[in-house]
Every structure is written in structure tokens, then in C-alpha cells.
Design a protein around this motif. Sequence first.
Motif, PDB file in Angstrom:
ATOM      1  N   ASN A 268       0.853  -1.192   0.000  1.00  0.00           N
ATOM      2  CA  ASN A 268       0.000   0.000   0.000  1.00  0.00           C
ATOM      3  C   ASN A 268       0.887   1.240   0.000  1.00  0.00           C
ATOM      4  N   PRO A 269       1.125   1.877  -1.169  1.00  0.00           N
ATOM      5  CA  PRO A 269       2.035   3.025  -1.241  1.00  0.00           C
ATOM      6  C   PRO A 269       1.657   4.158  -0.295  1.00  0.00           C
ATOM      7  N   GLU A 270       0.369   4.354  -0.053  1.00  0.00           N
ATOM      8  CA  GLU A 270      -0.052   5.449   0.818  1.00  0.00           C
ATOM      9  C   GLU A 270       0.359   5.187   2.260  1.00  0.00           C
ATOM     10  N   GLU A 271       0.281   3.936   2.684  1.00  0.00           N
ATOM     11  CA  GLU A 271       0.640   3.592   4.062  1.00  0.00           C
ATOM     12  C   GLU A 271       2.072   3.082   4.173  1.00  0.00           C
ATOM     13  N   LYS A 272       2.759   2.915   3.027  1.00  0.00           N
ATOM     14  CA  LYS A 272       4.127   2.394   3.002  1.00  0.00           C
ATOM     15  C   LYS A 272       4.238   1.083   3.791  1.00  0.00           C
ATOM     16  N   SER A 273       3.418   0.132   3.388  1.00  0.00           N
ATOM     17  CA  SER A 273       3.377  -1.172   4.068  1.00  0.00           C
ATOM     18  C   SER A 273       4.397  -2.111   3.439  1.00  0.00           C
ATOM     19  N   TYR A 274       5.636  -2.025   3.906  1.00  0.00           N
ATOM     20  CA  TYR A 274       6.709  -2.838   3.337  1.00  0.00           C
ATOM     21  C   TYR A 274       6.771  -4.233   3.952  1.00  0.00           C
ATOM     22  N   LEU A 275       6.223  -4.409   5.142  1.00  0.00           N
ATOM     23  CA  LEU A 275       6.285  -5.690   5.839  1.00  0.00           C
ATOM     24  C   LEU A 275       5.023  -6.489   5.539  1.00  0.00           C
ATOM     25  N   ILE A 276       5.199  -7.623   4.901  1.00  0.00           N
ATOM     26  CA  ILE A 276       4.082  -8.470   4.490  1.00  0.00           C
ATOM     27  C   ILE A 276       3.949  -9.608   5.498  1.00  0.00           C
ATOM     28  N   PRO A 277       2.818  -9.743   6.164  1.00  0.00           N
ATOM     29  CA  PRO A 277       2.660 -10.805   7.173  1.00  0.00           C
ATOM     30  C   PRO A 277       3.018 -12.181   6.613  1.00  0.00           C
ATOM     31  N   ALA A 278       3.725 -12.964   7.402  1.00  0.00           N
ATOM     32  CA  ALA A 278       4.155 -14.302   6.987  1.00  0.00           C
ATOM     33  C   ALA A 278       3.015 -15.296   7.202  1.00  0.00           C
ATOM     34  N   SER A 279       1.946 -15.094   6.469  1.00  0.00           N
ATOM     35  CA  SER A 279       0.737 -15.911   6.636  1.00  0.00           C
ATOM     36  C   SER A 279       0.227 -16.383   5.285  1.00  0.00           C
ATOM     37  N   LEU A 280      -0.375 -17.560   5.311  1.00  0.00           N
ATOM     38  CA  LEU A 280      -0.985 -18.166   4.127  1.00  0.00           C
ATOM     39  C   LEU A 280      -2.352 -18.704   4.529  1.00  0.00           C
ATOM     40  N   TYR A 281      -3.354 -18.490   3.681  1.00  0.00           N
ATOM     41  CA  TYR A 281      -4.707 -18.920   4.053  1.00  0.00           C
ATOM     42  C   TYR A 281      -5.417 -19.500   2.826  1.00  0.00           C
ATOM     43  N   TYR A 282      -6.176 -20.572   3.066  1.00  0.00           N
ATOM     44  CA  TYR A 282      -6.964 -21.190   2.005  1.00  0.00           C
ATOM     45  C   TYR A 282      -8.436 -21.083   2.356  1.00  0.00           C
ATOM     46  N   ARG A 283      -9.203 -20.486   1.450  1.00  0.00           N
ATOM     47  CA  ARG A 283     -10.649 -20.361   1.656  1.00  0.00           C
ATOM     48  C   ARG A 283     -11.347 -21.435   0.822  1.00  0.00           C
ATOM     49  N   LYS A 284     -11.999 -22.344   1.522  1.00  0.00           N
ATOM     50  CA  LYS A 284     -12.655 -23.463   0.855  1.00  0.00           C
ATOM     51  C   LYS A 284     -13.830 -23.008  -0.001  1.00  0.00           C
ATOM     52  N   GLU A 285     -14.513 -21.968   0.476  1.00  0.00           N
ATOM     53  CA  GLU A 285     -15.736 -21.532  -0.201  1.00  0.00           C
ATOM     54  C   GLU A 285     -15.502 -21.143  -1.660  1.00  0.00           C
ATOM     55  N   ASN A 286     -14.386 -20.506  -1.952  1.00  0.00           N
ATOM     56  CA  ASN A 286     -14.114 -20.118  -3.338  1.00  0.00           C
ATOM     57  C   ASN A 286     -12.838 -20.758  -3.893  1.00  0.00           C
ATOM     58  N   ASP A 287     -12.323 -21.766  -3.157  1.00  0.00           N
ATOM     59  CA  ASP A 287     -11.150 -22.512  -3.602  1.00  0.00           C
ATOM     60  C   ASP A 287     -10.007 -21.569  -3.981  1.00  0.00           C
ATOM     61  N   THR A 288      -9.662 -20.652  -3.058  1.00  0.00           N
ATOM     62  CA  THR A 288      -8.650 -19.626  -3.337  1.00  0.00           C
ATOM     63  C   THR A 288      -7.635 -19.537  -2.196  1.00  0.00           C
ATOM     64  N   TRP A 289      -6.373 -19.368  -2.590  1.00  0.00           N
ATOM     65  CA  TRP A 289      -5.296 -19.173  -1.621  1.00  0.00           C
ATOM     66  C   TRP A 289      -4.969 -17.685  -1.494  1.00  0.00           C
ATOM     67  N   TYR A 290      -4.618 -17.268  -0.271  1.00  0.00           N
ATOM     68  CA  TYR A 290      -4.251 -15.878  -0.013  1.00  0.00           C
ATOM     69  C   TYR A 290      -2.950 -15.848   0.785  1.00  0.00           C
ATOM     70  N   ALA A 291      -2.165 -14.803   0.570  1.00  0.00           N
ATOM     71  CA  ALA A 291      -0.921 -14.625   1.319  1.00  0.00           C
ATOM     72  C   ALA A 291      -0.834 -13.209   1.860  1.00  0.00           C
ATOM     73  N   GLY A 292      -0.075 -13.040   2.942  1.00  0.00           N
ATOM     74  CA  GLY A 292       0.158 -11.705   3.477  1.00  0.00           C
ATOM     75  C   GLY A 292      -1.062 -11.086   4.111  1.00  0.00           C
ATOM     76  N   TYR A 293      -1.303  -9.809   3.796  1.00  0.00           N
ATOM     77  CA  TYR A 293      -2.426  -9.096   4.387  1.00  0.00           C
ATOM     78  C   TYR A 293      -3.756  -9.733   4.020  1.00  0.00           C
ATOM     79  N   GLU A 294      -3.871 -10.230   2.793  1.00  0.00           N
ATOM     80  CA  GLU A 294      -5.129 -10.873   2.380  1.00  0.00           C
ATOM     81  C   GLU A 294      -5.366 -12.149   3.171  1.00  0.00           C
ATOM     82  N   ALA A 295      -4.295 -12.861   3.501  1.00  0.00           N
ATOM     83  CA  ALA A 295      -4.439 -14.075   4.316  1.00  0.00           C
ATOM     84  C   ALA A 295      -4.945 -13.721   5.704  1.00  0.00           C
ATOM     85  N   VAL A 296      -4.379 -12.668   6.282  1.00  0.00           N
ATOM     86  CA  VAL A 296      -4.799 -12.239   7.617  1.00  0.00           C
ATOM     87  C   VAL A 296      -6.250 -11.782   7.590  1.00  0.00           C
ATOM     88  N   PHE A 297      -6.620 -10.974   6.586  1.00  0.00           N
ATOM     89  CA  PHE A 297      -7.979 -10.440   6.497  1.00  0.00           C
ATOM     90  C   PHE A 297      -9.004 -11.561   6.343  1.00  0.00           C
TER      91      PHE A 297
END
Length: 415
Positions: A35-64
Amino acid sequence: MSKAIHALGIDMTDEYAQISYILSGETEPVSFTVNPEEKSYLIPASLYYRKENDTWYAGYEAVFNSETDKREAYAFDRDIKYDKDKMTKYLGLLIKLLKESLDACIEGVICVSEEDDDLESTGCIYGAMKNLGYDDEHMRVINHDEAFIYYTINQKRELWVNDVMLFDFTKKHFKYRRFHETKGRTPSVIEVSCEDYSEDIHYSLIDTEFGRLKADRLFTDIALRELKSHIVCTTFLTGSGFYREWGEEAIQKLCERRKVFKGYNLYVKGACFAALKKYDNTMPKKHIFQCKGRTIADVGLPISNQGKDMVIALSQSGTNWYEAGAEAECIVDDADGINLVIVSARDGHSYYKFISLKDFPERPNKTTRVKITLGYKNDTDFEIIVKDMGFGELFKALGKTVRETVCIRELFGEG
């Protein structure tokens, strides 16, 4: 037309990942922000799989998505670090995020840096990169010692004309690294020593006023001891621990007649410089690295070829140990073994290791052909394998093999 990335660095820790890149025609790494506006250089070391839409997420999207679904995400140290499939997903999503955000393609090398380079985690990263379609020529893995070297030697010379100190304080550890260049030879030798003070200075210690005072005193003692023993021109402070309110006395001492820098991106930019070095392999070799993960000696096989004595190089000092090694075939000339010559990178002294072949089949002189294979088990120990290859139709190979582990530090009298 999309941009071309010639070097990409990814640093991975248990807490977060970071990305830096060098575009075609550029020489300096740029830190990637989600996020250039917030200068978010640190990406959370997280991985998430959502069964409902068969999609993998990493970083902030994984946390959210994990918080939204009220289900736990995969953590790096527990779930990802040693799982090649999850590592493939995690790295693939990070690379995809960068490419889409920059509208860029990767034409160069990707270098991943990690805290330590144990065989399992390093192999997992290499396996994941190969799953993503990258070959050995377009990827490499280094540890934080080596990333520190790459970052430092790419700064202004005045910043590393003498020793350089690095203090690394995270939720997991408090480590001290010292960069030292041994001059007077070409290429010069650069060493990084590392001390772990995590038991003395830990994250929970700075949660209280008393703990902060104690941590400050301990930090000051370490800094003053090192400054008394070594000529230091620059100090780097990295890790989330140095963004807490503590350590003022120690930092004041460090700032006396020397430069002090604080930041998060030292390792990731070091990884990016390492990627650029591998991509632009025409760059001259100015230094031999001596740090954790790098071999500490040249290993050669003395032979006679058409009456001339020569040495076949089996391994060079300063090579990443998991990339080091070689194979060679030769004919044994009136001998019951082979000699290896092992040359210390630090002082240039030569040592010899004899590998006995007394149990090989007895044959006339110059009719024993052998295959010699050298491979490292870690940065100081290698295994040498000598296999009987027979001699054409005259003597069939009988499958005899000699296997021996050579501990270089013991050979040098350092074990």
C-alpha cells in the motif's frame, strides 16, 4: 509494454516477508510496498486457504480472510517453512502480487534470503521455486549473514572501510553480526561472525521499565566490548525491537565518531544485490565470502597430465555449500590412493588428505579408472566418494566404492 525486473529479492522471516527489486537499466533496489499510501513494506508471513471459493491468499489478504472466516491461517514457522507445497503457494502469491502491481515481468534472478540455511528449509525453497518454473540459473537462496555482506559491499566504500556491526532484534532473537574484510590479497576475504544474545536480551524484557533499563545496560556492554576490540566505522540496527522505546544509552555510544543506521530492509536489499550479481555474471569476483553457509577452503585433486603436474578444482572457497561440489574421472598411476589438496581461504595454507584405495581390485599400473565425486554436507564438512569404473573390456567394474567424510576444521586444527 511491461517493465522488466532484472533482480528480485525476497526476505522471509517467521514474522513477515519483504520484497525488493531492480528494474532493467537500474542499479539500486527499490522496496516494494503493498500500500504506497501507508508504506506497508512488511508483508505478514501468513498463508490462508478459503474453501468456499477454492482460493489461496498470502500476506495481508491471508490475515484479512482468516479473521473474516474466524479460522486460523497457516503460520510461516509452523506450517510453511518446511512444506514445499505451501511454500510454493506462498512464494507464488508474493511474486504474482509484485508483477501485477508493477505490471512487470521477471527476466533476471530471484534470490530468497532466510534467517538460517538449514538443508531442509533451503531445499524447500529451491523445490518451491522449481515448482514455479524457475531453474537453477534464475534463482538462489542465501542466509542473513550473506545478505548482510551483499548489502554492505554495495554501499559507499567509506561505510565499510573498517569493520561494520549489525544488531538484529526481533520477537524471536537478538543477534549481533560483525563484518570484517581481510585486505592485502585479491580477491579480498570478507568474514561475518555472529553471536546470539537472545537469552540475555529478549522481546518481553522491554515490556517493563525495569526490563528496558536492564536491556539497555546489556546492549551497552556488548557494544562497548566490541568497540574496544575492533575498529568500527558503521553500525546497522534492524528488526522490530529497535522501533520500541529503549536502548538510548547504547545508541549514543554507537554514534560517537561513527555512523548508525536503522531500518527494516537491509536483508531484502542484500538479497536483491545477490540476485543482480548472479544475473550479471560478468561482474568481477572482488571478494571471497566467509560466513555461515559458505565453504571455507579450495579443494583440489593433484594429477599429472602428459608429464605436467596440475590440480583439478573440485570446489572453491566462498561457495554456497549446497551448490558446491564436482565430479572427475581419472586413472590411478601406480598408487594405492588419491591425495586431495585443501587450501584455507583465510591464510592460504595447504593441507593434504589421503583417501586410501587399498581395498580396490589389484590391477596392472594405469588400468584402474575411478570416478571421484565431492559433495558438501554443510559449510565445513564434505563427503568424497571414489568409485571403481573398471578399464574398458580389459577389466570390468566390480562396484567397489570408498566413501569418506572430511571435516575441514579438524584438518585445520580448529575442531
